[in-house]
Enzyme design. Structure first.
Site, PDB file in Angstrom:
ATOM      1  N   ARG A 173      11.082   0.876  -2.190  1.00  0.00           N
ATOM      2  CA  ARG A 173      12.260   1.620  -2.638  1.00  0.00           C
ATOM      3  C   ARG A 173      13.553   0.980  -2.161  1.00  0.00           C
ATOM      4  NH1 ARG A 173       9.756   7.806  -2.077  1.00  0.00           N
ATOM      5  NH2 ARG A 173       8.858   7.803  -4.184  1.00  0.00           N
ATOM      6  N   TYR A 204      11.367   3.308 -11.884  1.00  0.00           N
ATOM      7  CA  TYR A 204      10.132   3.065 -11.139  1.00  0.00           C
ATOM      8  C   TYR A 204      10.322   3.211  -9.631  1.00  0.00           C
ATOM      9  CZ  TYR A 204      11.342  -2.062 -11.104  1.00  0.00           C
ATOM     10  OH  TYR A 204      11.920  -3.292 -10.979  1.00  0.00           O
ATOM     11  N   GLU A 205       9.193   3.272  -8.926  1.00  0.00           N
ATOM     12  CA  GLU A 205       9.134   3.608  -7.499  1.00  0.00           C
ATOM     13  C   GLU A 205       9.726   4.984  -7.199  1.00  0.00           C
ATOM     14  OE1 GLU A 205       7.298   1.865  -5.835  1.00  0.00           O
ATOM     15  OE2 GLU A 205       7.242  -0.001  -6.947  1.00  0.00           O
ATOM     16  N   GLY A 206       9.575   5.884  -8.154  1.00  0.00           N
ATOM     17  CA  GLY A 206      10.119   7.230  -8.014  1.00  0.00           C
ATOM     18  C   GLY A 206      11.477   7.287  -8.680  1.00  0.00           C
TER      19      GLY A 206
END
Length: 596
Positions: A295, A439-441
């Protein structure tokens, strides 16, 4: 035209000058990495980014990845570039020397990542995901797995992936269906399908090591029943060379808006052999070690694209002749003035510049804390670093990627109609930058993480690592004759953040939707205050250096001008965010679902 020159002077400024009083420096374990050595590493990284990776960015986007007979081919030149990158030791830059890494500070690694992302974001994903994977393996895997896999992953001979998402579930991982059946020899057989797997299959490395979330037969329902497994593409032989196929196949590669040179795959696992990483049913804990690392790196992706977009826009604004300056002709020998003379073009360029410099300053601050979190021997410093990283990780991921996409869009606007045409190269930045907000949350998830998890954790302890230095800086400098107004603006924004924190805490205890409704605005407000703090410090340092008679007056004058623009034109957004937070959820949730 895609233009990029690594902003080395600003990188050196934020690493060596801006944060020297943050309490995260002077780490004994990193004392060999002197400023001169760090600068030399950054200069070499700049050469790789500019001379090797940048020339492949546009061609890679045009060609894309191809899938033939179950094999993914990366665009022309990528394999050779990756081999040069690997042989140069760039894959192993910040990894532990125990596994063959160079052990450089994470603060240096993040600056290197920014350069790679500016030059070629698609390429950055191949080594970037591997670095995140090694983090999870190093912390949670057995000694046997570490000894066998980490040297190959750290060197870049093998690469890694993160396999979470399935077609029916994204963020809600409690719904995943991939199963893992224990075998008599201690291994597991995994069966299931995963989608959106970056670097899931490619031709750059001799093996690919997948970290896969799956369920054991007796696993509890929901997220409490998820385990993490290491699953190689090829089962390695005892000597470490790739052996037979392990039942991992590519169903398709995604046809995407951007990042076309990055192979995003749908993978099938068919009785694939894997090994447990960490404890049974504790896979999310291990996976989030990797995700939190990623992140911060995804935030740096946003910064990297934003910088490349800015530089390309500056090049065009100086080159494109259109209209005359409102204050008088600036190019009397030409038919028109360059568009950089126009106030609205300056507005866009200065916004991009301030966004990039503000994010880079925060990036250096957070990455210095990452170093202290790992290497500090003082328990108080180590704890404060851990708290600061935990609080700022969702801010870095969401703020940087939001602003990176904004800068990419502004670059297209500076180019006008030419920006919308593929040949200019800047529309690629807008397409590539967009995924980083997802992406990645997603960035909405990051905001919920900040408000729902980070703020209440340990009775608000995480906030102190951020609030205390800001408060102390304001108190020490609010009467400064030169920068009093700037500090006053910071104090007002910080006050709005403190009031917003109290409002969310109070309302959220009674109604969780109130905190969720405020989350995105609160994250942006937090980011604005962090940027304002960094810009105020930058301005004071710049003024001091100018007073000392520096031979880099142009650089420090630019620092002062950019800081003033931020306070005049960007920080006022803090007031809007504060008012939105105060408004609460009522109008947001008023309509019944059927009314939409």
């Amino acid at each position: 035209m895609q233009v990029y020159e690594a902003p080395l002077r600003d990188m050196k400024f934020v690493l060596h000058e801006l944060h020297e009083d943050d309490g995260f420096g002077n780490l004994e374990a990193l004392e060999e990495f002197t400023p001169d050595l760090v600068d030399a590493v950054l200069e070499e990284a700049a050469k790789v980014a500019q001379e090797v990776l940048l020339p492949l960015n546009r061609s890679g986007d045009v060609e894309g990845c191809t899938l033939e007979n179950g094999v993914v081919r990366t665009p022309q030149g990528f394999k050779e570039a990756y081999e040069l990158f690997r042989e140069g030791g760039w894959c192993a830059l910040a990894s532990d020397p125990e596994w063959g890494g160079q052990g450089l500070p994470e603060s240096v690694n993040k600056m290197t990542e920014e350069m790679i992302c500016s030059a070629n974001l698609s390429f950055s994903l191949y080594p970037g995901l591997t670095h995140g994977g090694t983090t999870a393996i190093e912390v949670y895997a057995s000694d046997e797995l570490k000894q066998f896999y980490l040297p190959k992953l750290v060197s870049g001979t093998w690469s890694g992936t993160m396999c979470l998402t399935e077609s029916h579930c994204g963020t809600d991982l409690g719904m995943l269906r991939t199963k893992a059946v224990p075998q008599d020899d201690g291994s597991y057989k995994l069966t299931g399908g995963k989608i959106f797997i970056s670097a899931g299959e490619h031709d750059l490395t001799e093996n690919i090591i997948h970290l896969v979330l799956a369920r054991l037969p007796d696993a509890p329902k929901g997220v409490k029943g998820i385990s993490l497994f290491l699953v190689p593409k090829y089962l390695p032989k005892d000597d470490g060379t790739p052996g037979p196929s392990n039942g991992v196949s590519v169903a398709a590669i995604e046809h995407k808006m951007g990042l076309k040179a990055s192979a995003t795959c749908q993978l099938n696992f068919e009785e694939s052999t894997g090994w447990l990483v960490g404890k049974p049913n504790k896979g999310l804990e291990a996976m989030f070690t990797m995700m939190n690392t990623e992140r911060v790196s995804v935030g740096v992706q946003g910064l990297g694209v934003g910088e490349a977009a800015y530089q390309s826009a500056v090049w065009y604004a100086k080159d494109r002749l259109q209209g005359r300056s409102l204050s008088g002709v600036k190019n009397p020998d030409g038919p028109a003035d360059p568009i950089i003379v126009h106030p609205d073009v300056r507005r866009m360029l200065m916004t991009m510049r301030a966004n990039n410099e503000g994010c880079r300053a925060i990036s250096a601050w957070v990455s210095r804390a990452l170093d202290a979190e790992k290497h500090a021997t003082d328990p108080e410093v180590k704890q404060r670093a851990e708290d600061f990283v935990a609080l700022m990780t969702p801010v870095v991921k969401a703020l940087f990627t939001d602003l990176g996409f904004e800068s990419a869009n502004l670059a297209v606007q500076v180019y006008g109609g030419h920006g919308y045409i593929a040949e200019s190269g800047v529309e690629q930045y807008a397409r590539d930058a967009r995924i980083a907000m997802i992406y990645e949350g997603t960035n909405g998830i990051q905001a919920l993480d900040l408000v729902g998890r980070k703020l209440p954790a340990h009775m608000g302890r995480y906030l102190r690592a951020f609030f205390h230095p800001v408060s102390q800086f304001i108190e020490a400098n609010k009467d400064d004759e030169t920068f009093g107004k700037m500090i006053e603006a910071l104090e007002k924004a910080f006050g709005a953040l403190q009031l917003s924190t109290a409002t969310i805490a109070q309302k959220g205890m009674k109604d969780p939707e109130e905190g969720a409704a405020a989350a995105t605005d609160y994250l942006r407000l937090t980011g604005l205050v962090a940027m304002a703090y960094c810009f105020a410090k930058s301005a004071m340092i710049a003024q001091r250096r100018l007073g000392e008679g520096t031979d880099e007056a142009a650089f420090y004058k630019s620092k002062l001008a950019t800081a003033q623009f931020f306070f005049d034109r960007i920080l006022p957004q803090a007031t809007a965010a504060f008012l939105a937070i105060k408004a609460g959820k009522a109008s947001m949730m008023a309509l019944e679902a059927e009314a939409f």
